[in-house]
Structures are given as C-alpha cells and as structure tokens.
Design a protein around this motif. Sequence first.
Motif, PDB file in Angstrom:
ATOM      1  N   LEU B 413      87.531  29.033  -5.228  1.00  0.00           N
ATOM      2  CA  LEU B 413      86.391  28.139  -4.985  1.00  0.00           C
ATOM      3  C   LEU B 413      85.496  28.638  -3.860  1.00  0.00           C
ATOM      4  N   LYS B 414      85.848  29.769  -3.279  1.00  0.00           N
ATOM      5  CA  LYS B 414      85.072  30.261  -2.133  1.00  0.00           C
ATOM      6  C   LYS B 414      83.722  30.815  -2.570  1.00  0.00           C
ATOM      7  N   SER B 415      83.705  31.532  -3.666  1.00  0.00           N
ATOM      8  CA  SER B 415      82.425  32.082  -4.119  1.00  0.00           C
ATOM      9  C   SER B 415      82.163  31.619  -5.552  1.00  0.00           C
ATOM     10  N   LEU B 416      81.399  30.559  -5.654  1.00  0.00           N
ATOM     11  CA  LEU B 416      81.045  30.042  -6.981  1.00  0.00           C
ATOM     12  C   LEU B 416      79.816  30.790  -7.485  1.00  0.00           C
ATOM     13  N   ASP B 417      79.472  30.581  -8.749  1.00  0.00           N
ATOM     14  CA  ASP B 417      78.287  31.259  -9.273  1.00  0.00           C
ATOM     15  C   ASP B 417      77.023  30.517  -8.831  1.00  0.00           C
ATOM     16  N   GLU B 418      75.865  30.970  -9.297  1.00  0.00           N
ATOM     17  CA  GLU B 418      74.614  30.414  -8.774  1.00  0.00           C
ATOM     18  C   GLU B 418      74.414  28.948  -9.144  1.00  0.00           C
ATOM     19  N   ASP B 419      75.144  28.475 -10.140  1.00  0.00           N
ATOM     20  CA  ASP B 419      75.065  27.058 -10.493  1.00  0.00           C
ATOM     21  C   ASP B 419      76.243  26.268  -9.913  1.00  0.00           C
TER      22      ASP B 419
END
Lengths: 442, 461
Positions: B413-419
């Motif tokens: 959950l640290k780096s989610l996508d742009e949405d």
Amino acid sequence: MSVPVYRGRFGAAQAERLLWRAGFGPAPGQAARLSRKGLRHAVRSLTRPRGKAKLRGPAPHDDDGLPLAPGDAWGHDLLWWLDRMVRSDQPLNERMTLVWHDWFATADVGQTTLNLKQNELFRKCGLGSFEELLLAVTVDPAMLVWLSGNENERGAPNENYGRELMELFTLGADNGYSEDDVREQARALTGWTNDWDESRGMVNFRFERDRHDYGRKSIFGKAGNFDWRDSCRLCIDHPAHAGFFVTRLWSYFVPTPPPKRTLRALKQQYRRDRNIRRIVEAILMHPALYEGPRMVKPPIVQIAGMLRARRRGIDTDSWTWIADEAGQRLFQPPNVAGWDEQRWLDTARIGGRWTAAAQNTRAAEIDPDGYDPKETAADAVRKALRFWGNPSLSSQTRGELQRFAARVENVATDDWQQASYRGLRQNALRILIAVSPEFQTS
Amino acid sequence: MSAPGHRCGCREFTRSELARRSFAEAGRGLPSIEPGMPVPAGTGMTRRSLLLRGGALALSVYGASMLRPQAFVEGIARAAGSQGKVLVSVFLEGGIDALSILAPVNDDTYRRLRPQLRLAPGAGPAWTEDTRLQWHPSATPLHQLHGEGKVTVFPGIGYTNADQSHFTSRHYWEVGELSTRADTGWLGRLLDVVGDDENPLQGLSLDGSLAPSLATARVPVAATWGASYDLWAPGVWGEVEDLMFESFARMGVAAEGSRDGGLSGAGRVVRQAGALRTQLKAFSDEIDSPVAYPDSEHFSESLAGLAAMLGAGLPIRVASVGAPGSYDTHDEQTGSFGADLAQTCKGLLAFQRDLEARGLDDRVLTLVWSEFGRRPEENGDGSSAGTDHGAGGNAFLIGTAAKGRMVGEWPGLKSLDEDDNLRSTSDFRAVYCSLLEQWFGVDAAAVVPGASGFNRPALIG
C-alpha cells in the motif's frame, strides 16, 4: 442533410419485419393490414398512437386463476409487463420501455414496487426528450438504490452512478472522459438519500442540502459548483454524446451500424431538440431496416410474439422461468450494461425458446389417436403455419418442413400408424416452425 | 453496477422449485431411452460412470443430427474418453476486493484506509508465503488447499493502466488482450486451434449462456444450465421425434450457410443445439458425487456435474462457471462479501476433492479470476461502507498439478498507482501464455496477441 428513407416495396413481409422490430410481432392478419397504410403512415401509426393505450384480449391470471400481483408475488412483475407487450394496442410504447429498461438496466432492488415505478417512468417519457428522461432516471428511486446514489454524500463520494452515467448512459466507454471526471461527477451527484420504514421499506427519496458537496468541481475541463442536474446536462452537451445516443438507439432496431452519412444526419437532427420520437421514426423508415440482414429477436419479444400470434393471454406463471431460460428475465438484467444483444442465442438460450414454443403447442396438443389418416404433407404444413398466424418463411424453410412431413409418411408403414403418425407430425411441425433459425430472427 | 443489497433466500427456492416442476413436466411424454439403443464405440462410457434415466446407456444416437450424423458421432467418440488436460474458468463477478481475501491486517496504511472494513488480526489464518497477509475467514478452504501445495496465488494480478470499467476490464480478461474490438475469447481461440468441428461439449459454459471467454470463431461450443440438456417436445415421440430432430438440425445447417449474417448465426446455434442434445440428452441432473458439496446451489451443482461428466469421459476441454454472489461491493460490503466468498471457496474445495476421488485431479486446473481489485480506500461510513473500482487484484490457480508458489509479490500500500489503486505485479496475459504452453502444450502466439512480449511464470509442477 436528411436521413435516407426506404423507397422499396412495403408489403406484408416488410410490415411483418417492422412489427417485430418496433413491437412484438403481428397478430394474425395484422401485417397485411398495416402494409396497406404505406411506410410513412404505418410507422406513424406506431410512433404517434392516439390517446391512452388499450389492452385488448383476455385479462391475465396466474396458474391458480388469480389476478396478477406484480409488486408482491414472485415472477408476477414479468407477467404483468409481458401482458402489456401481448395486449397493448401501442406496442412501440412497450418496446421503447424495453429499450430503456436495457439502456438504464436496473435489476430488482429488493422492493419491486420501486422497479415498477421506474418502468412507468420509461413508459411515460420513453418517446419524449432524452434530456428529461435522463434527469428523471438519475433521481429515480430504483436507480438511486441500484447505483448507490442514495449512498453518495459529501466527504465520502460513491462513484457508482457517476461512472455508469458516462460509460453506459450518455457517452460510451472511454469516450471523452477521464478517471478524474468520474470522481468529480460523483461529487456533483452527492446529496440524495431516503429513509427506511419498518413496514414500507425504502421511502422518502429526496435531495438533502447537508449531504451535497457544494464545492467547485471540474468536469470535462469546465469548472463550476455543479449539482446532479449539471452532471446530466454536461454529459448531454458533451460532443461525444449525440453520436453515442443515435448509434445505440439505432442498434436496437437495425443489426448493422448506421452508414456514415446517416449517422451525421441523425446526430444533426438529435442535437436540435434531443427528441427521441423523431429519431426512432427516422430509423424505422430507413432502408437499412428493410434491405439489411435479419436480426435476432430478443427472447421476451419472441415469447410475446408467439402469444400474440396465438391470441393467447397470460394464463400461467411459467413464462417467468421460461423467459429466464431463454435469457431475458425482465426486471433482472444481468448487470447495469443490460443484456448483451450480440449473444441472444446459444445452445442454452435456444433451449428456452424451444420450451416457449412447446408451452404453446402443448396448450393445443393434438391427440394422435383419431387424427385424419389421409392428411397430405402440404396440408399438414399449411395447418401448422396457420397455428402461428402464417408467418412469412423462406422457401428453404418451407421446403425442409415439407420434406419432414413427407418423411413421416414414408415411415408410417402400418395401418395404425397412418392416423397416429400424422397427429404426431402436426405437433412436431408446429414446434419446428417456432424453433427454426428463421423464426428466431426478423 | 451494483449488487442488490437484499437477497431473498425464499425467492431463490421458489425459482428452483419452479424449474424443478418444469423439468418434471418437460419429462412427461418423453419416451425413456430404450434398452438396446446402439452406443458409439470407444466412448469409454459405462453404466457405472454415468447415472442415467431409466438405467439405459448414454450418448445414444437418438436423433443423431445434421447432414452427416455418422461423422458427428465419430467426432464425439474420437474425443470421448480422452485423457486431455482440462481448464475450468471460475469468474468472480463484479471485481472482488483483494484486500479482503488476503488482508494486511497489521499494516498501518490499511488500518487507516479501511476504518470500517478492515479485518481483525487473527480472524483468519496467515498466508504462509507472505505472513503480512491473512486469509479472510471465508477463504479458509483455499488456505487448506494452499497448504497442500495445490493453489498458486497471484497477489497482485492485472495489467498496467488498468481500466476501471467492469465491462471493459472484464472484456480484456475474456478476450486475452487489451482490445475492445476482439470478439472471440482466449479459450475460444484455444479451441479454434485444438478443437473438433463436431464436438460442442469441448467448450462448456454451465451458467445458461455462453461465457464470452469461450466464444470461438470456428468450432462449436455449448452452453447449458448445469449438467443436463434436453429439448421438450410434447405430443411427439418415437420415429417422428427422431425425424423432427433431424429436420431441426438440418434447418440449422442450411441457415448457417446463408449469406444473411443474422440467419447464419441463428443456424449455427440450432445446429449446435441439435448436436448437444445428442451428447447430453441422457445425462441425468441427479449427480452421484463421491464427496459432499456444500449445498444445492447452482455453483455446487455445476461443479459436481462437471466432475461427473469428466469422470464419464465426456470430451470437455474448457469449462466456465460463475462463482456465487456478486462482488461489486460499492456499499454494505460487510453484508454479502463473507457469505459469497465462503460459498465460492467451499465449492472449490469440494470440486478438488471430487476430482481427487475420481482420479481426475492430475488432468484438471481451475483458474479463479475477477475483472479487477477494488480501491484500497473505502467509501461511506458505518455499515454502508464499501469500496469503489480498483486495479490490481487477486487470482488463484487451483489443482493438484498447480505449482503452488505465488506469482508476483504483494504490491503493498506504500506506492499505489495514479488512481490510488493497487499496482499489478503479474499480468493476466502472461498467465494465459503459461497455461497455454505449460498445460495445453499449445504455442501461445497462436492464441494471445503479442504473446512473445510476456514472461512465462512457471505454473505447473
């Protein structure tokens, strides 16, 4: 620029196709009568009927002979609507209601009366302004429940309706909007809610100012303090909307895509006033409808059409599960995209259509004992066609029916078989006509 | 799209009762299959392997259809009794919430994003391959099979720039490419390569309509509701009935040859229906399973029927079944999610045990998939909380032959996508390529566009 109009012969066969595409097929003799009006008057008799719709024919009842209870009894919602399809003297109105039921596909929200109210909305507004229809549907209670509009509030937006509003109702998937637009639409649509009443269920659907997000939103590159009405109008005014609208509406009546010039002309006409009726009329008079390929009849249209051909009213609950088997349980579309018209037919669904045909033949099943032992093959085919109101069939299909009828005589070698096999043959011919590939299409 | 919040059990019961009544009625007037009807050679079917109406043999040539009935029967016989590999596709409709199947219960971000929906630590078993994650209690049957090395987990499956439309994303998965225009399914194209011209059962959709994944361009496929298929002809029997079904199929063949696309399509289905009836007419819908399935739901019945059909040697290569429930949990996620997932997982466990009891487990793999995962951040508050459409999700490959090692790591959950959605760490098309090559022994390039651009995760062994 005007939309092309069909100039060819408008005989009983063309009128029959029109009645299937714009309604639920002809009652016996109806196609010939309609053809005598000529194309324009025939179409207008469907799109501009006078006065309120009248239901003609036997009143509906369930298996126990009781009146229908569409809001309460299982499956009676379908029976109630099917009865209108069979008996209404304004079939296009029912057909357009079916179009909107698919376009704004809403399944049973657990309180059938809400779905029935939505159905009345489609019947009332189905040929007027699409803008008005969209505004009404957006805050229709069944839709508010179905796509979480009543759960969409300031600070905790729910994207369910905002996304489908663009993807399915007005613009088309990935057609001129972004994921940011989805989120901003959800904010614009906030504010609707309802109460829960122990005895009456969901009640008092309303807009509440406290639940609406009054902040600025940016949708399609425009900024403003948009609300649910703006949300709808922004979609209607979107440059991609007119093309989406006329193409999708066209697809309910003609299986091939509209030619480029036709599309341009239809878009132009639609943009003038967003009137649905005039677009429908243009489509129903277009050469592609009469000169183009056959189109698979939607399952419920096929079922209603058989009953109309038989002049039979709703007299059994069975139509509910049969329609389900055939792939179109009204009030229960598979999802919010509606039914997949490209896949009306597969081996399971043709089984449902077969059952529908058999339901009708069984109701008038012939006892093979004592049947006319001398009936010729040609007479047998004629009699079976009359059973279904003399649908127009190609010489190829007639030829196969004739061949079958003759082969039965060939295997009836013993004396006792002469009557009995001819009785079985008549039962079989009636089924064969109604399950023929040709009769699945119009 | 949304799941209706209120499901009425009694309504389902009524429906199945009605259906049962109809089948009972449909059976009236039908002659039972007469003992001594010829059975095609080499079908590998015995009385023991199939429960049949009237105790007679299945796969009779009763009403054998089409212009070349003999070729058709030979087609079945050729394919029947085969020891070929089978893939079962189980679709979780609506986009299932990956963070609820395998939940990072101790993750601070998770606890912050999911104030209402988060699962409690210890509520379900830990996932042994990444102990930050914990199975949903309803997924315990998967945990059990995973412990036996029979489940390959894809903890972050999807594709880059995921489309958040149900219909678009599901379509991509079904056709095996990121194209909205494709109109054949990836399993359908497999059948077009390896399938038989005369055998609709090779691609079997068990939910009453054709599963788009199985849509072919060339060879026939079939759709049924569960394991039985018959066409009811009141007032018609004996020789006349045989002739009627021959004419039915002949009308199909003739129409299929028409230049009119609408008529031709209808003809194709009529021809297939005639063929399928011959294959399944005698197949009873009363299945004698060697194991207990959770209950009499359609999902269980379909899986039990499928195992029985495979046990009987029926020539099925790919099959499709929809999982019970809907996973489009925009609101009231806690209301239906657990029960639906439990139904699904219990059914899958029973199916695996059934295959093992029948000695078929080496031949069958089951791919469980959904169109996307859901947004990590929940919406709404209180009991109405749900989740909106997301990107990266979960899939599972189940079977004795499955490798049982995860493919792609948990995206975190640290780096989610742009949405703000979960990233994907494996691509569904790569999984398809591996299945085609490692399971079916077919060159993936013939089925999946751009196959050479995907890696081939090891899925078997």
